[in-house]
Design a protein around this motif. Structure first.
Motif, PDB file in Angstrom:
ATOM      1  N   TYR A  63     -10.499 -14.198  43.900  1.00  0.00           N
ATOM      2  CA  TYR A  63      -9.524 -13.290  43.297  1.00  0.00           C
ATOM      3  C   TYR A  63      -8.230 -13.362  44.109  1.00  0.00           C
ATOM      4  CZ  TYR A  63      -7.728  -8.770  41.582  1.00  0.00           C
ATOM      5  OH  TYR A  63      -6.975  -7.766  41.018  1.00  0.00           O
ATOM      6  N   GLY A  64      -7.113 -13.499  43.423  1.00  0.00           N
ATOM      7  CA  GLY A  64      -5.819 -13.515  44.084  1.00  0.00           C
ATOM      8  C   GLY A  64      -5.443 -14.849  44.685  1.00  0.00           C
ATOM      9  N   SER A  65      -6.304 -15.858  44.553  1.00  0.00           N
ATOM     10  CA  SER A  65      -6.024 -17.190  45.087  1.00  0.00           C
ATOM     11  C   SER A  65      -5.745 -18.158  43.943  1.00  0.00           C
ATOM     12  CB  SER A  65      -7.231 -17.722  45.870  1.00  0.00           C
ATOM     13  OG  SER A  65      -7.502 -16.908  46.975  1.00  0.00           O
ATOM     14  N   LEU A 119      -1.752 -13.517  37.584  1.00  0.00           N
ATOM     15  CA  LEU A 119      -1.621 -13.869  39.005  1.00  0.00           C
ATOM     16  C   LEU A 119      -0.884 -12.769  39.769  1.00  0.00           C
ATOM     17  CD1 LEU A 119      -0.832 -17.674  38.674  1.00  0.00           C
ATOM     18  CD2 LEU A 119      -2.973 -16.620  39.464  1.00  0.00           C
ATOM     19  N   ALA A 120       0.176 -12.222  39.177  1.00  0.00           N
ATOM     20  CA  ALA A 120       0.911 -11.128  39.827  1.00  0.00           C
ATOM     21  C   ALA A 120       0.030  -9.881  39.947  1.00  0.00           C
ATOM     22  CB  ALA A 120       2.187 -10.817  39.046  1.00  0.00           C
ATOM     23  N   HIS A 121      -0.737  -9.595  38.918  1.00  0.00           N
ATOM     24  CA  HIS A 121      -1.651  -8.441  38.935  1.00  0.00           C
ATOM     25  C   HIS A 121      -2.624  -8.558  40.101  1.00  0.00           C
ATOM     26  CE1 HIS A 121      -4.449  -5.380  37.518  1.00  0.00           C
ATOM     27  NE2 HIS A 121      -5.421  -6.283  37.483  1.00  0.00           N
ATOM     28  N   GLU A 122      -3.244  -9.724  40.248  1.00  0.00           N
ATOM     29  CA  GLU A 122      -4.207  -9.905  41.332  1.00  0.00           C
ATOM     30  C   GLU A 122      -3.520  -9.813  42.693  1.00  0.00           C
ATOM     31  OE1 GLU A 122      -6.539 -13.437  40.617  1.00  0.00           O
ATOM     32  OE2 GLU A 122      -7.309 -12.634  38.716  1.00  0.00           O
ATOM     33  N   HIS A 123      -2.363 -10.423  42.821  1.00  0.00           N
ATOM     34  CA  HIS A 123      -1.607 -10.343  44.081  1.00  0.00           C
ATOM     35  C   HIS A 123      -1.264  -8.889  44.402  1.00  0.00           C
ATOM     36  CE1 HIS A 123       1.263 -11.339  47.226  1.00  0.00           C
ATOM     37  NE2 HIS A 123       2.104 -10.522  46.626  1.00  0.00           N
ATOM     38  N   ASN A 124      -0.802  -8.150  43.397  1.00  0.00           N
ATOM     39  CA  ASN A 124      -0.426  -6.745  43.605  1.00  0.00           C
ATOM     40  C   ASN A 124      -1.625  -5.876  43.978  1.00  0.00           C
ATOM     41  OD1 ASN A 124       2.240  -7.405  43.014  1.00  0.00           O
ATOM     42  ND2 ASN A 124       2.073  -6.766  40.881  1.00  0.00           N
ATOM     43  N   MET A 125      -2.767  -6.133  43.343  1.00  0.00           N
ATOM     44  CA  MET A 125      -3.967  -5.333  43.663  1.00  0.00           C
ATOM     45  C   MET A 125      -4.426  -5.605  45.086  1.00  0.00           C
ATOM     46  SD  MET A 125      -4.521  -3.406  41.085  1.00  0.00           S
ATOM     47  CE  MET A 125      -2.750  -3.377  40.889  1.00  0.00           C
ATOM     48  N   LEU A 126      -4.355  -6.865  45.518  1.00  0.00           N
ATOM     49  CA  LEU A 126      -4.733  -7.178  46.901  1.00  0.00           C
ATOM     50  C   LEU A 126      -3.715  -6.589  47.882  1.00  0.00           C
ATOM     51  CD1 LEU A 126      -5.950 -10.882  46.599  1.00  0.00           C
ATOM     52  CD2 LEU A 126      -7.351  -8.827  46.925  1.00  0.00           C
ATOM     53  N   SER A 127      -2.446  -6.691  47.537  1.00  0.00           N
ATOM     54  CA  SER A 127      -1.402  -6.120  48.412  1.00  0.00           C
ATOM     55  C   SER A 127      -1.568  -4.618  48.560  1.00  0.00           C
ATOM     56  CB  SER A 127      -0.014  -6.430  47.860  1.00  0.00           C
ATOM     57  OG  SER A 127       0.239  -7.805  47.931  1.00  0.00           O
ATOM     58  N   PRO A 163     -11.845 -17.608  35.650  1.00  0.00           N
ATOM     59  CA  PRO A 163     -10.410 -17.454  35.920  1.00  0.00           C
ATOM     60  C   PRO A 163      -9.593 -18.748  35.900  1.00  0.00           C
ATOM     61  CG  PRO A 163     -11.625 -17.353  37.965  1.00  0.00           C
ATOM     62  CD  PRO A 163     -12.648 -17.446  36.865  1.00  0.00           C
ATOM     63  N   CYS A 164      -9.453 -19.319  34.717  1.00  0.00           N
ATOM     64  CA  CYS A 164      -8.646 -20.532  34.587  1.00  0.00           C
ATOM     65  C   CYS A 164      -7.171 -20.258  34.890  1.00  0.00           C
ATOM     66  CB  CYS A 164      -8.828 -21.149  33.210  1.00  0.00           C
ATOM     67  SG  CYS A 164      -8.441 -20.051  31.843  1.00  0.00           S
ATOM     68  N   HIS A 165      -6.767 -18.996  34.855  1.00  0.00           N
ATOM     69  CA  HIS A 165      -5.380 -18.648  35.188  1.00  0.00           C
ATOM     70  C   HIS A 165      -5.070 -18.909  36.663  1.00  0.00           C
ATOM     71  CE1 HIS A 165      -7.669 -14.931  35.979  1.00  0.00           C
ATOM     72  NE2 HIS A 165      -6.774 -14.698  36.928  1.00  0.00           N
ATOM     73  N   ARG A 166      -6.094 -19.085  37.492  1.00  0.00           N
ATOM     74  CA  ARG A 166      -5.887 -19.319  38.920  1.00  0.00           C
ATOM     75  C   ARG A 166      -5.655 -20.793  39.245  1.00  0.00           C
ATOM     76  NH1 ARG A 166     -10.873 -15.426  40.523  1.00  0.00           N
ATOM     77  NH2 ARG A 166      -9.902 -13.484  39.802  1.00  0.00           N
ATOM     78  N   VAL A 167      -5.650 -21.645  38.237  1.00  0.00           N
ATOM     79  CA  VAL A 167      -5.418 -23.068  38.451  1.00  0.00           C
ATOM     80  C   VAL A 167      -3.958 -23.373  38.139  1.00  0.00           C
ATOM     81  CG1 VAL A 167      -6.124 -25.411  37.871  1.00  0.00           C
ATOM     82  CG2 VAL A 167      -7.812 -23.563  37.831  1.00  0.00           C
ATOM     83  N   ILE A 168      -3.295 -23.981  39.111  1.00  0.00           N
ATOM     84  CA  ILE A 168      -1.871 -24.294  38.983  1.00  0.00           C
ATOM     85  C   ILE A 168      -1.652 -25.783  39.240  1.00  0.00           C
ATOM     86  CG2 ILE A 168      -1.152 -21.954  39.625  1.00  0.00           C
ATOM     87  CD1 ILE A 168      -0.619 -23.000  42.456  1.00  0.00           C
ATOM     88  N   GLY A 169      -0.454 -26.228  38.999  1.00  0.00           N
ATOM     89  CA  GLY A 169      -0.120 -27.625  39.252  1.00  0.00           C
ATOM     90  C   GLY A 169      -0.093 -27.927  40.741  1.00  0.00           C
ATOM     91  N   ARG A 170      -0.198 -29.197  41.065  1.00  0.00           N
ATOM     92  CA  ARG A 170      -0.198 -29.634  42.470  1.00  0.00           C
ATOM     93  C   ARG A 170       1.048 -29.153  43.211  1.00  0.00           C
ATOM     94  NH1 ARG A 170      -0.375 -35.823  43.043  1.00  0.00           N
ATOM     95  NH2 ARG A 170       1.703 -35.506  42.264  1.00  0.00           N
TER      96      ARG A 170
END
Length: 171
Positions: A96-98, A157-165, A132-139
């Motif tokens: 999560y968040g990565s 991605l922002a949601h997960e980052h914000n929840m961890l923050s 969580p396919c949304h966690r896969v980004i380009g190289r």
């Protein structure tokens, strides 16, 4: 991740990103996809076992969007090839968040040349958010392809980052 029975239950979950249609059979979650408002070919018989998994999936998705769930524990039974299931299994392992790249997943699958095949399998993921396919980004770190749209991918991605923050966790 076996398909299971024709007995199904389906509902639509209201999310901050729009409607997410969720379908389960008696063995677990078959799919969760945005923009699935077209007519369906299978009738819904609201099987009690399928309904139990559907209720669990809805609750877990609502918890995710509320920022109180960081992992899912519902059985998954999507349709797909052996390779697609391998890729989807790797997606579940992304914390999560990565984020990671398609190439990273190809390496995890001991097939570093399969980057495009990984991308294709990722694009066919029928279980949005939970797988969580949304966690896969380009190289390069750029947001690339998401069946639900890049705006939704960026939001997730922002949601997960914000929840961890908010919990003081840094990735």
């Amino acid at each position: 991740m076996n398909n299971g029975s024709d007995k199904i239950s389906r509902t639509t979950v209201k999310t901050p990103l729009g409607d997410l249609t969720v379908q389960c059979n008696p063995k677990g979650l078959q799919w969760a996809l945005f923009d699935k408002e077209q007519e369906f070919t299978k009738a819904i018989n609201n099987d009690p076992d399928a309904q139990r998994w559907l209720n669990a999936a809805v609750t877990q998705l609502q918890d995710y969007f509320a920022g109180t769930r960081f992992a899912f524990d519902i059985p998954l039974v999507p349709h797909g090839t052996v390779f697609q299931h391998q890729v989807w299994g790797s997606l579940i392992d992304i914390p999560y968040g990565s984020t990671c790249s398609y190439g990273d997943i190809a390496v995890r699958l001991s097939n570093p040349r399969a980057v495009r095949a990984v991308g294709a399998a990722n694009g066919r993921n029928p279980v949005s958010i939970i797988v969580p396919c949304h966690r896969v980004i380009g190289r390069s770190g750029a947001l690339t392809g998401y069946a639900g749209g890049l705006d939704r991918k960026a939001w997730l991605l922002a949601h997960e980052h914000n929840m961890l923050s908010a919990r003081g966790v840094r990735r």
